[in-house]
Design a protein around this motif. Structure first.
Motif, PDB file in Angstrom:
ATOM      1  N   UNK A  96       0.834  -1.209   0.000  1.00 48.37           N
ATOM      2  CA  UNK A  96       0.000   0.000   0.000  1.00 48.37           C
ATOM      3  C   UNK A  96       0.865   1.254   0.000  1.00 48.37           C
ATOM      4  N   UNK A  97       0.662   2.105  -1.012  1.00 46.57           N
ATOM      5  CA  UNK A  97       1.357   3.384  -1.085  1.00 46.57           C
ATOM      6  C   UNK A  97       0.427   4.509  -0.616  1.00 46.57           C
ATOM      7  N   UNK A  98       1.001   5.587  -0.085  1.00 45.64           N
ATOM      8  CA  UNK A  98       0.158   6.675   0.450  1.00 45.64           C
ATOM      9  C   UNK A  98      -0.762   7.316  -0.588  1.00 45.64           C
ATOM     10  N   UNK A  99      -0.368   7.268  -1.878  1.00 41.40           N
ATOM     11  CA  UNK A  99      -1.164   7.922  -2.916  1.00 41.40           C
ATOM     12  C   UNK A  99      -2.277   7.027  -3.456  1.00 41.40           C
ATOM     13  N   UNK A 100      -2.430   5.823  -2.908  1.00 37.38           N
ATOM     14  CA  UNK A 100      -3.424   4.886  -3.415  1.00 37.38           C
ATOM     15  C   UNK A 100      -4.667   4.881  -2.528  1.00 37.38           C
ATOM     16  N   UNK A 101      -5.691   4.191  -3.009  1.00 34.49           N
ATOM     17  CA  UNK A 101      -7.000   4.220  -2.357  1.00 34.49           C
ATOM     18  C   UNK A 101      -7.083   3.209  -1.219  1.00 34.49           C
ATOM     19  N   UNK A 102      -6.251   3.424  -0.195  1.00 25.33           N
ATOM     20  CA  UNK A 102      -6.253   2.604   1.014  1.00 25.33           C
ATOM     21  C   UNK A 102      -6.166   3.532   2.221  1.00 25.33           C
ATOM     22  N   UNK A 103      -6.568   3.056   3.396  1.00 24.91           N
ATOM     23  CA  UNK A 103      -6.326   3.853   4.602  1.00 24.91           C
ATOM     24  C   UNK A 103      -4.823   4.040   4.815  1.00 24.91           C
ATOM     25  N   UNK A 104      -4.456   5.193   5.307  1.00 24.46           N
ATOM     26  CA  UNK A 104      -3.045   5.421   5.635  1.00 24.46           C
ATOM     27  C   UNK A 104      -2.655   4.531   6.816  1.00 24.46           C
ATOM     28  N   UNK A 105      -1.502   3.923   6.717  1.00 23.96           N
ATOM     29  CA  UNK A 105      -0.983   3.096   7.817  1.00 23.96           C
ATOM     30  C   UNK A 105       0.077   3.895   8.562  1.00 23.96           C
ATOM     31  N   UNK A 106      -0.157   4.132   9.854  1.00 23.08           N
ATOM     32  CA  UNK A 106       0.755   4.927  10.661  1.00 23.08           C
ATOM     33  C   UNK A 106       1.855   4.082  11.303  1.00 23.08           C
ATOM     34  N   UNK A 107       1.519   2.838  11.647  1.00 23.88           N
ATOM     35  CA  UNK A 107       2.470   2.049  12.431  1.00 23.88           C
ATOM     36  C   UNK A 107       2.036   0.590  12.428  1.00 23.88           C
ATOM     37  N   UNK A 108       2.997  -0.315  12.317  1.00 24.91           N
ATOM     38  CA  UNK A 108       2.729  -1.743  12.503  1.00 24.91           C
ATOM     39  C   UNK A 108       3.836  -2.335  13.373  1.00 24.91           C
ATOM     40  N   UNK A 109       3.470  -3.354  14.117  1.00 27.04           N
ATOM     41  CA  UNK A 109       4.451  -4.086  14.926  1.00 27.04           C
ATOM     42  C   UNK A 109       3.981  -5.529  15.006  1.00 27.04           C
ATOM     43  N   UNK A 110       4.782  -6.444  14.519  1.00 29.21           N
ATOM     44  CA  UNK A 110       4.401  -7.856  14.496  1.00 29.21           C
ATOM     45  C   UNK A 110       5.048  -8.596  15.656  1.00 29.21           C
ATOM     46  N   UNK A 111       4.221  -8.931  16.653  1.00 31.25           N
ATOM     47  CA  UNK A 111       4.682  -9.654  17.833  1.00 31.25           C
ATOM     48  C   UNK A 111       3.657 -10.714  18.202  1.00 31.25           C
ATOM     49  N   UNK A 112       3.615 -11.821  17.439  1.00 29.43           N
ATOM     50  CA  UNK A 112       2.648 -12.869  17.753  1.00 29.43           C
ATOM     51  C   UNK A 112       3.009 -13.542  19.073  1.00 29.43           C
ATOM     52  N   UNK A 113       2.032 -14.159  19.759  1.00 26.76           N
ATOM     53  CA  UNK A 113       0.662 -14.322  19.301  1.00 26.76           C
ATOM     54  C   UNK A 113      -0.297 -13.203  19.695  1.00 26.76           C
ATOM     55  N   UNK A 114       0.021 -12.421  20.749  1.00 23.84           N
ATOM     56  CA  UNK A 114      -0.990 -11.514  21.300  1.00 23.84           C
ATOM     57  C   UNK A 114      -0.698 -10.033  21.088  1.00 23.84           C
ATOM     58  N   UNK A 115       0.529  -9.667  20.760  1.00 27.19           N
ATOM     59  CA  UNK A 115       0.922  -8.265  20.873  1.00 27.19           C
ATOM     60  C   UNK A 115       1.166  -7.571  19.545  1.00 27.19           C
ATOM     61  N   UNK A 116       0.771  -8.168  18.440  1.00 25.38           N
ATOM     62  CA  UNK A 116       0.867  -7.458  17.162  1.00 25.38           C
ATOM     63  C   UNK A 116      -0.127  -6.304  17.159  1.00 25.38           C
ATOM     64  N   UNK A 117       0.196  -5.274  16.388  1.00 25.55           N
ATOM     65  CA  UNK A 117      -0.693  -4.117  16.305  1.00 25.55           C
ATOM     66  C   UNK A 117      -0.575  -3.483  14.934  1.00 25.55           C
TER      67      UNK A 117
END
Length: 399
Positions: A96-117
């Protein structure tokens, strides 16, 4: 540490990362959590961030949605939430690029199993909204959805043709789908898929047809879902994987036409467009579209796809003709029907996914109860879909 203390520690860390994403010229930043809700796979926190931008000397305010995995272990195992959070994080990191028709993504953090965001723009502030109802959708909404999924598929084809190495790097990040790993979900699918056949038998329908369909659908997970989800060249592209009204937002623009935005890319997969098209049509607009407007809707989808490919300079009539996509739909039309078999009672409000009940009575008993929800109304809708697919000749691949 109590749950509240743990949450406050978590939210403080996440919000500091989100505020950093707005750049270095931020003063007087503050935030509040406005509400919380639960969806199928996620717990959703709604947040509002306010700060002063030193560069513009203006006060800014941003509405944000925070998605976290549900905490219940049985649900994580059944739906593969680790895998699905990974897929959505991969989508926002790589696609997903900022100029495309998607919600802007501010932050991701992958910490399975419970703490991804995943922290996303709340696009309701841009005028996008969910359709109020979830079934038998007015045609203008379906056409908007089809135009958007046509562009989404086209976007994948363009990258596949022009940036092949990057495209397959992205595809390689997707960790399969919920249709190929989980025994609980397999039981869930197979237990519901024969509901329409049982209804037809009880109404003395053609026994030979019922026998053939029962033999196939009693193992629908392997014989339909898993087979149809597998890539088939050259038509495979990045598919949404969960193309339902739950994951589409709408906005009426200045041209008075409905426009759509796709959200929730947790089930993204590399497959052919039938997995998206048949899911939407079987679940969301059976009566109007399948009985009266099916081929018109397919044309609108294909026109949007073709326009996107022409603009990118990669249109190829042999690869991407209307007949090629119609043949793909015929080959895989039962994919959406199987999804409707287990999800339609939920979509129409006769039941909901009850994690606590699954724990208390077990998945087998839960599936038995689900098969009765909505009674003959649901069973007849499913039977009508199956018969209509047969009458169109779309079941020849299976019969």
């Amino acid at each position: 540490m109590s749950y509240d203390e743990d949450f406050q520690k978590w939210i403080k860390k996440v919000m500091s990362k989100i505020i950093e994403s707005f750049g270095p010229n931020i003063d007087e930043a503050q935030y509040e959590i406005t509400e919380i809700s639960n969806v199928c796979m996620s717990t959703i926190h709604y947040a509002c961030v306010k700060f002063k931008n030193r560069l513009t000397d203006q006060n800014e305010e941003h509405s944000i949605i925070l998605k976290r995995p549900k905490q219940l272990e049985v649900w994580r195992q059944m739906m593969g939430s680790d895998l699905q959070f990974h897929n959505e994080i991969s989508f926002y990191r790589m696609c997903a690029r900022p100029d495309e028709n998607f919600p802007r993504c501010f932050y991701v953090d992958e910490k399975p199993p419970m703490d991804s965001v995943i922290a996303l723009e709340n696009v309701s502030k841009r005028g996008y909204y969910p359709y109020t109802y979830k079934y038998n959708v007015p045609l203008e909404y379906t056409l908007a959805a089809m135009r958007e999924i046509g562009r989404f598929h086209g976007r994948g084809y363009v990258m596949k043709e022009l940036q092949k190495e990057k495209f397959f790097d992205i595809v390689g990040q997707f960790q399969g789908s919920k249709y190929d790993k989980f025994d609980e979900f397999k039981l869930f699918v197979n237990s519901q898929a024969t509901r329409a056949v049982e209804y037809l038998r009880s109404h003395n329908h053609d026994a030979a047809f019922c026998d053939k369909m029962e033999a196939l659908l009693s193992n629908a997970f392997d014989e339909v879902m898993n087979k149809m989800i597998k890539p088939l060249e050259p038509l495979s592209t990045i598919c949404h994987g969960d193309f339902t009204l739950n994951n589409i937002l709408f906005k009426r623009e200045g041209d008075e036409q409905q426009h759509a935005m796709l959200i929730d890319f947790a089930a993204c997969t590399y497959s052919t467009p039938v997995v998206d098209l048949s899911t939407y049509i079987s679940l969301c607009c059976w009566h109007e579209v399948m009985k009266d407007k099916f081929f018109d809707v397919m044309r609108v989808y294909h026109d949007a796809l073709k326009e996107y490919l022409l603009e990118a300079g990669i249109w190829n009539v042999d690869k991407y003709s209307y007949d090629v996509f119609l043949d793909d739909y015929k080959r895989g039309s039962l994919f959406g029907f199987v999804i409707a078999s287990y999800f339609l009672p939920i979509l129409m409000g006769y039941t909901s996914i009850n994690e606590q009940q699954i724990l208390e009575i077990g998945i087998t008993e839960y599936c038995r109860k689900l098969k009765q929800k909505g009674g003959d109304e649901i069973s007849k809708i499913l039977a009508d879909i199956l018969l209509y697919l047969r009458d169109l000749g779309f079941l020849k691949h299976f019969l």
